[in-house]
Design a protein around this motif. Structure first.
Motif, PDB file in Angstrom:
ATOM      1  N   PHE A 116       0.338  -1.101   0.091  1.00  0.00           N
ATOM      2  CA  PHE A 116       0.302  -0.255  -0.075  1.00  0.00           C
ATOM      3  C   PHE A 116       0.989   0.965   0.246  1.00  0.00           C
ATOM      4  CE2 PHE A 116      -3.051  -2.690   1.470  1.00  0.00           C
ATOM      5  CZ  PHE A 116      -4.439  -2.155   0.695  1.00  0.00           C
ATOM      6  N   PHE A 117       2.026   1.573   0.691  1.00  0.00           N
ATOM      7  CA  PHE A 117       3.014   2.586   0.871  1.00  0.00           C
ATOM      8  C   PHE A 117       3.896   2.397  -0.085  1.00  0.00           C
ATOM      9  CE2 PHE A 117      -0.443   1.568   4.419  1.00  0.00           C
ATOM     10  CZ  PHE A 117      -0.482   3.255   4.908  1.00  0.00           C
ATOM     11  N   GLY A 118       4.002   1.165  -0.888  1.00  0.00           N
ATOM     12  CA  GLY A 118       5.409   1.413  -1.907  1.00  0.00           C
ATOM     13  C   GLY A 118       6.776   1.608  -1.431  1.00  0.00           C
ATOM     14  N   ARG A 119       7.204   0.810  -0.442  1.00  0.00           N
ATOM     15  CA  ARG A 119       8.284   0.782   0.602  1.00  0.00           C
ATOM     16  C   ARG A 119       9.570   0.460  -0.158  1.00  0.00           C
ATOM     17  NH1 ARG A 119       8.139   4.962   4.848  1.00  0.00           N
ATOM     18  NH2 ARG A 119       6.056   4.883   5.771  1.00  0.00           N
ATOM     19  N   ALA A 120       8.559  -0.695  -0.903  1.00  0.00           N
ATOM     20  CA  ALA A 120      10.226  -1.518  -1.548  1.00  0.00           C
ATOM     21  C   ALA A 120       9.583  -1.566  -2.658  1.00  0.00           C
ATOM     22  CB  ALA A 120      10.136  -2.576  -1.270  1.00  0.00           C
ATOM     23  N   LYS A 121      10.277  -1.851  -4.143  1.00  0.00           N
ATOM     24  CA  LYS A 121      10.415  -2.511  -5.268  1.00  0.00           C
ATOM     25  C   LYS A 121      10.661  -3.115  -5.424  1.00  0.00           C
ATOM     26  CE  LYS A 121       7.161   1.267  -5.690  1.00  0.00           C
ATOM     27  NZ  LYS A 121       5.529   1.166  -5.696  1.00  0.00           N
ATOM     28  N   VAL A 220       2.066  10.306   3.111  1.00  0.00           N
ATOM     29  CA  VAL A 220       3.122   9.494   4.053  1.00  0.00           C
ATOM     30  C   VAL A 220       4.040   9.461   2.646  1.00  0.00           C
ATOM     31  CG1 VAL A 220       4.458   6.904   3.352  1.00  0.00           C
ATOM     32  CG2 VAL A 220       2.505   7.090   4.884  1.00  0.00           C
ATOM     33  N   GLU A 221       3.388   9.460   1.275  1.00  0.00           N
ATOM     34  CA  GLU A 221       4.211   9.660   0.168  1.00  0.00           C
ATOM     35  C   GLU A 221       5.134  11.756   0.543  1.00  0.00           C
ATOM     36  OE1 GLU A 221       7.914  10.031  -2.818  1.00  0.00           O
ATOM     37  OE2 GLU A 221       6.485   7.986  -1.657  1.00  0.00           O
ATOM     38  N   GLN A 222       4.260  12.188   0.886  1.00  0.00           N
ATOM     39  CA  GLN A 222       4.831  14.095   1.470  1.00  0.00           C
ATOM     40  C   GLN A 222       5.535  13.883   2.729  1.00  0.00           C
ATOM     41  OE1 GLN A 222       1.387  16.062   0.130  1.00  0.00           O
ATOM     42  NE2 GLN A 222       0.730  14.618  -1.011  1.00  0.00           N
ATOM     43  N   GLY A 223       5.290  12.796   3.772  1.00  0.00           N
ATOM     44  CA  GLY A 223       5.635  12.874   5.233  1.00  0.00           C
ATOM     45  C   GLY A 223       4.880  14.144   5.635  1.00  0.00           C
ATOM     46  N   LEU A 224       3.803  14.652   5.790  1.00  0.00           N
ATOM     47  CA  LEU A 224       2.277  14.771   6.513  1.00  0.00           C
ATOM     48  C   LEU A 224       2.115  13.829   7.257  1.00  0.00           C
ATOM     49  CD1 LEU A 224       0.783  16.395   3.619  1.00  0.00           C
ATOM     50  CD2 LEU A 224       2.314  17.107   4.626  1.00  0.00           C
ATOM     51  N   PHE A 225       2.275  12.273   7.435  1.00  0.00           N
ATOM     52  CA  PHE A 225       1.822  10.804   8.408  1.00  0.00           C
ATOM     53  C   PHE A 225       3.270  10.060   8.158  1.00  0.00           C
ATOM     54  CE2 PHE A 225       0.334   7.123   9.233  1.00  0.00           C
ATOM     55  CZ  PHE A 225      -0.265   7.608   9.861  1.00  0.00           C
ATOM     56  N   GLY A 249      13.056   5.440   5.053  1.00  0.00           N
ATOM     57  CA  GLY A 249      12.534   5.914   5.701  1.00  0.00           C
ATOM     58  C   GLY A 249      12.755   6.768   6.306  1.00  0.00           C
ATOM     59  N   ILE A 250      14.605   6.340   6.852  1.00  0.00           N
ATOM     60  CA  ILE A 250      14.886   7.722   8.034  1.00  0.00           C
ATOM     61  C   ILE A 250      15.518   9.282   7.043  1.00  0.00           C
ATOM     62  CG2 ILE A 250      17.230   8.168   9.166  1.00  0.00           C
ATOM     63  CD1 ILE A 250      16.505   5.766  10.108  1.00  0.00           C
TER      64      ILE A 250
END
Length: 262
Positions: A116-121, A220-225, A249-250
């Motif tokens: 859902f959050f595309g942390r890895a591809k 999440v992508e924008q760093g708003l959450f 993420g950091i």
């Protein structure tokens, strides 16, 4: 009026809602806002400076941690009882809760991070999700042994351990397609438990909220959450091969760790 701060997809909040509904306790649901990069709001943060859901507010009582909330619910509204009467059985159902909250939860949470959050591809995503599926299958085997020949995890009646298992099996099945095999003892249990009014309403709320995840992915992508990487979640992501996910993420400042108390 009792207030429960929650998000419908939170398995921790789901088990509290099921418990309240089983006991016929009326309560109001609130969801903290996401301003400041995490769940916030003065009343919510005052009740739990960790900024973690769920939080139960009952008059002057402000309680955080889903297990402590469950204990409060059981202590205050004793009927119908959710814990079995025998001390050994009580310990057994609490151990099931502990496994679900610290071993199974990061499996679903980690797959959500990828899908859902595309942390890895690519190959990294395949590795993490593949490891998650194997781990979930082993956990289902363990759960099947815990269920044994009983109708409920609690034994001869629905109770504490059942409401602690159901949110995780539902998320695996409904969202990720890695639920129990058809006609297995665990699948049959899930059919039984899903028709209980307290469970059906809670799971419907959770499943309906999946559509809202798209907006969270933008936040999440924008760093708003910032998604919280704490204890078992952080360990799981690294152990499943996702150290780079944590480092990215950091760098992007769209993950967080546990809050400092102010």
């Amino acid at each position: 009026m009792i207030i429960l701060y929650e998000h419908p997809l939170s398995p921790y909040a789901q088990k509290n809602k099921i418990a309240l509904r089983e006991k016929g306790v009326e309560f109001e649901i609130k969801t903290p806002d996401v301003s400041g990069g995490a769940f916030g709001g003065s009343e919510f943060l005052e009740a739990n400076p960790r900024a973690q859901m769920p939080v139960l507010i009952d008059g002057d009582a402000k309680i955080f941690d889903s297990t402590i909330i469950l204990e409060y619910i059981e202590d205050k509204w004793s009927e119908p009882p959710l814990l079995p009467p025998n001390p050994a059985d009580r310990a057994r159902v609490r151990m099931i809760e502990e496994v679900m909250d610290t071993y199974y939860e990061p499996i679903n949470w980690g797959v959500m991070e990828i899908n859902f959050f595309g942390r890895a591809k690519g190959s990294l995503a395949e590795t993490i999700v593949g490891n998650a599926k194997q781990q979930a299958a082993k956990c289902r085997e363990w759960l099947t042994k815990q269920l044994g020949d009983c109708e409920w995890f609690n034994g001869d009646r629905f109770g504490w351990s059942d409401l602690c298992v159901v949110p995780y099996i539902n998320s695996s099945s409904f969202i990720f397609g890695i639920g129990p095999e058809a006609n297995s003892p665990l699948a049959d249990w899930f059919k039984r438990v899903s028709v209980r009014p307290s469970v059906a309403q809670t799971l419907q709320e959770a499943n309906d909220s999946v559509a809202g995840l798209e907006q969270f992915s933008h936040f999440v992508e924008q760093g708003l959450f910032k998604r919280e990487y704490r204890d078992h979640r952080l360990e799981w992501m690294i152990r499943m091969g996702g150290l780079q996910v944590v480092l990215d993420g950091i760098e992007k400042d769209n993950i967080r760790f546990s809050n400092d108390f102010s």
